[in-house]
Design a protein around this motif. Structure first.
Motif, short mmCIF file in Angstrom:
data_model
loop_
_atom_site.label_atom_id
_atom_site.label_comp_id
_atom_site.label_asym_id
_atom_site.label_seq_id
_atom_site.Cartn_x
_atom_site.Cartn_y
_atom_site.Cartn_z
N ALA A 252 0.87 -1.34 0.03
CA ALA A 252 0.04 0.07 -0.08
C ALA A 252 0.73 1.28 -0.15
N THR A 253 0.44 2.24 -0.80
CA THR A 253 1.39 3.51 -0.82
C THR A 253 0.86 4.42 0.28
N SER A 254 -0.23 4.31 0.83
CA SER A 254 -0.75 5.15 1.96
C SER A 254 -1.63 4.54 3.07
N THR A 255 -1.70 4.99 4.17
CA THR A 255 -2.54 4.46 5.06
C THR A 255 -4.01 4.18 4.60
N THR A 256 -4.38 5.16 3.85
CA THR A 256 -5.92 4.97 3.25
C THR A 256 -5.87 4.03 2.28
N GLU A 257 -4.95 3.53 1.44
CA GLU A 257 -5.28 2.49 0.68
C GLU A 257 -5.15 1.09 1.17
N ALA A 258 -4.14 1.32 2.30
CA ALA A 258 -4.23 -0.19 3.24
C ALA A 258 -5.47 -0.38 4.12
N GLU A 259 -6.15 0.87 4.74
CA GLU A 259 -7.43 0.74 5.24
C GLU A 259 -8.50 0.31 4.34
N TYR A 260 -8.46 0.72 2.98
CA TYR A 260 -9.52 0.52 1.96
C TYR A 260 -9.33 -1.08 1.68
N VAL A 261 -8.30 -1.56 1.29
CA VAL A 261 -8.03 -2.87 1.07
C VAL A 261 -8.64 -3.83 2.48
N ALA A 262 -8.49 -3.28 3.57
CA ALA A 262 -8.83 -4.04 4.78
C ALA A 262 -10.46 -4.11 4.81
N ALA A 263 -10.88 -2.75 4.57
CA ALA A 263 -12.39 -2.67 4.47
C ALA A 263 -13.10 -3.58 3.54
N ALA A 264 -12.27 -3.62 2.18
CA ALA A 264 -13.03 -4.49 1.18
C ALA A 264 -12.99 -6.15 1.54
N SER A 265 -11.77 -6.34 2.33
CA SER A 265 -11.74 -8.13 2.88
C SER A 265 -12.75 -8.05 3.96
N CYS A 266 -13.03 -7.08 4.84
CA CYS A 266 -14.04 -7.21 5.79
C CYS A 266 -15.30 -7.36 5.20
N CYS A 267 -15.56 -6.54 4.00
CA CYS A 267 -16.88 -6.55 3.44
C CYS A 267 -17.26 -7.89 2.87
N GLY A 268 -16.18 -8.56 2.09
CA GLY A 268 -16.39 -9.80 1.52
C GLY A 268 -16.95 -10.82 2.57
N GLN A 269 -16.25 -10.86 3.68
CA GLN A 269 -16.80 -11.67 4.91
C GLN A 269 -18.21 -11.44 5.27
N VAL A 270 -18.56 -10.02 5.52
CA VAL A 270 -19.78 -9.66 5.79
C VAL A 270 -20.74 -10.15 4.95
N GLY A 281 -33.06 -17.65 7.78
CA GLY A 281 -33.97 -16.97 8.06
C GLY A 281 -33.89 -15.54 8.56
N PHE A 282 -32.78 -15.11 8.57
CA PHE A 282 -32.38 -13.78 8.96
C PHE A 282 -31.72 -12.92 7.81
N ASN A 283 -32.58 -11.86 7.54
CA ASN A 283 -32.10 -10.87 6.27
C ASN A 283 -31.17 -9.89 6.91
N PHE A 284 -30.04 -9.77 6.84
CA PHE A 284 -29.16 -8.44 7.69
C PHE A 284 -28.87 -7.63 6.19
N MET A 285 -29.57 -6.60 5.91
CA MET A 285 -29.30 -5.52 5.10
C MET A 285 -28.88 -4.31 5.90
N ASN A 286 -27.90 -3.43 5.12
CA ASN A 286 -27.22 -2.58 5.63
C ASN A 286 -26.36 -2.77 6.85
N THR A 287 -25.63 -3.78 6.74
CA THR A 287 -24.82 -4.11 7.98
C THR A 287 -23.60 -3.09 8.23
N LYS A 288 -23.52 -2.56 9.42
CA LYS A 288 -22.42 -1.66 9.78
C LYS A 288 -21.24 -2.31 9.86
N ILE A 289 -20.26 -1.23 9.01
CA ILE A 289 -18.86 -1.54 9.07
C ILE A 289 -18.05 -0.41 9.76
N TYR A 290 -17.43 -0.71 10.72
CA TYR A 290 -16.96 0.36 11.62
C TYR A 290 -15.39 0.49 10.97
#
Length: 364
Positions: A252-270, A281-290
């Motif tokens: 990563a060339t910046s903190t932002t890029e590293a955090e963005y890649v991490a957020a994308a990984s977390c999103c994939g798991q979500v 039978g549970f529909n979780f839409m609009n899940t919060k990612i902090y």
């Protein structure tokens, strides 16, 4: 919910086809994500049947359904009942009135004995903050087979011990040519386990039932190649159900890029968890990612910033699509409150203990 185990005596491939056909005929449906999961439910209750090779775990919100399933299986298959679930694949499960406690203290005792750490001085944290792991080419070589064996044993333990996840991942990067400094770091993990052998995950019966996630990264944290470390954890209410610690594949060339890649990984798991929960039978839409990085949140939300992210691999940008479809929402959290921090770096005792408690780990 009551949890039970069964052991089948048939050959795995042969009986799985028979078993699935039998369950489908008796009102169960196969999971869309996990094909070894079978579900039956009505408006009020649900029974889950999870097949693992020649073992079955089943649990229901209604005890009579467990009894019916037991009778159903005995009528068709040669099986041995293992009773209420207390031990499975090295995991110890304690079912109490107010929740479920999962630990591996028997396994901890085994590996402490195996590698001769029964009578050692304990460590307060699994990894030092002042001595980052480096190649250390001038140091002496150590027994590579011993080192890998120790790492392998610890890797299995991370199934219930997210507190050692970062330390184990950091040490595992030196398995090709481990040196004395690396072995010393692995020994510290064992000394930490000696002091905290019974620590495990607590799943309270009473808690909110909303899916939320935490994402974090340690910018250029890997001294070998200056790659960043991704950390992520997902909760149902205050119950930790999934966690990740992984070195990023890019520099990563910046903190932002590293955090963005991490957020994308977390999103994939979500998104995977969302699909899995649909089977229940549970529909979780609009899940919060902090996320504790304001710029990352801006990139996810605002197309104006996208020109600054052309160098980021396309595969990471699906998080924008998930946000636009309202599958997730990204929220700012203060770094001090981001529990995913535990999976990205080393901490002093007070901060480490705070994070361990925050993710739901307790001593019974």
């Amino acid at each position: 919910m009551c949890l039970h185990t069964y052991q089948l005596h048939q050959a795995p491939r042969a009986w799985y086809a028979t078993l699935s056909t039998f369950l489908l005929k008796n009102g169960y449906r196969r999971g869309t994500i996990d094909k070894t999961l079978f579900i039956k439910k009505d408006k009020h209750d649900i029974i889950l049947v999870q097949v693992y090779v020649d073992d079955i775990i089943f649990g229901s919100t209604k005890k009579s359904w467990c009894d019916e399933f037991e009778a159903l299986m005995k009528s068709r298959f040669q099986m041995s009942s293992m009773g209420e679930l207390t031990f499975f694949l090295g995991l110890q499960v304690k079912q109490k009135a107010d929740g479920i406690f999962i630990s591996q203290d028997k396994y901890v005792a085994e590996i402490l004995k195996k590698f001769d750490f029964v009578n050692v001085k304990t460590a307060s944290t699994p990894i030092e903050t002042q001595k980052p792991l480096v190649k250390d080419e001038e140091a002496s070589d150590v027994d590579v087979h011993l080192y890998r064996s120790m790492i392998g044993s610890l890797m299995y333990l991370t199934a219930s011990r997210p507190d050692i996840m970062f330390a184990v991942c950091a040490c595992s990067r030196f398995q090709v040519t481990p040196k004395t400094s690396h072995l010393s770091a692995v020994k510290r993990i064992f000394r930490y386990l000696k002091g905290k052998p019974k620590l495990g995950l607590w799943y309270p019966r009473v808690s909110s039932f909303d899916l939320e996630a935490y994402s974090d990264s340690d910018y250029a944290g890997a001294n070998l190649d200056r790659k960043s470390t991704t950390g992520g954890c997902q909760f149902l209410g205050r119950r930790l159900i999934s966690w990740q610690c992984k070195k990023q594949t890019i520099v990563a060339t910046s903190t932002t890029e590293a955090e963005y890649v991490a957020a994308a990984s977390c999103c994939g798991q979500v998104l995977w968890i969302q699909n899995q929960m649909l089977d229940y039978g549970f529909n979780f839409m609009n899940t919060k990612i902090y996320i504790d990085n304001e710029s990352t949140i801006c990139i996810v939300k605002n197309p104006v910033y996208h020109s600054k992210t052309k160098h980021i691999a396309i595969r990471h940008h699906f998080i924008r699509d998930a946000y636009e479809k309202k599958l997730i929402q990204v929220l700012k959290i203060h770094t001090d409150d981001n529990v995913a921090d535990l999976l990205t770096k080393a901490f002093d005792v007070s901060r480490f203990q705070f994070l361990v408690v925050s993710i739901g780990m307790i001593n019974p």
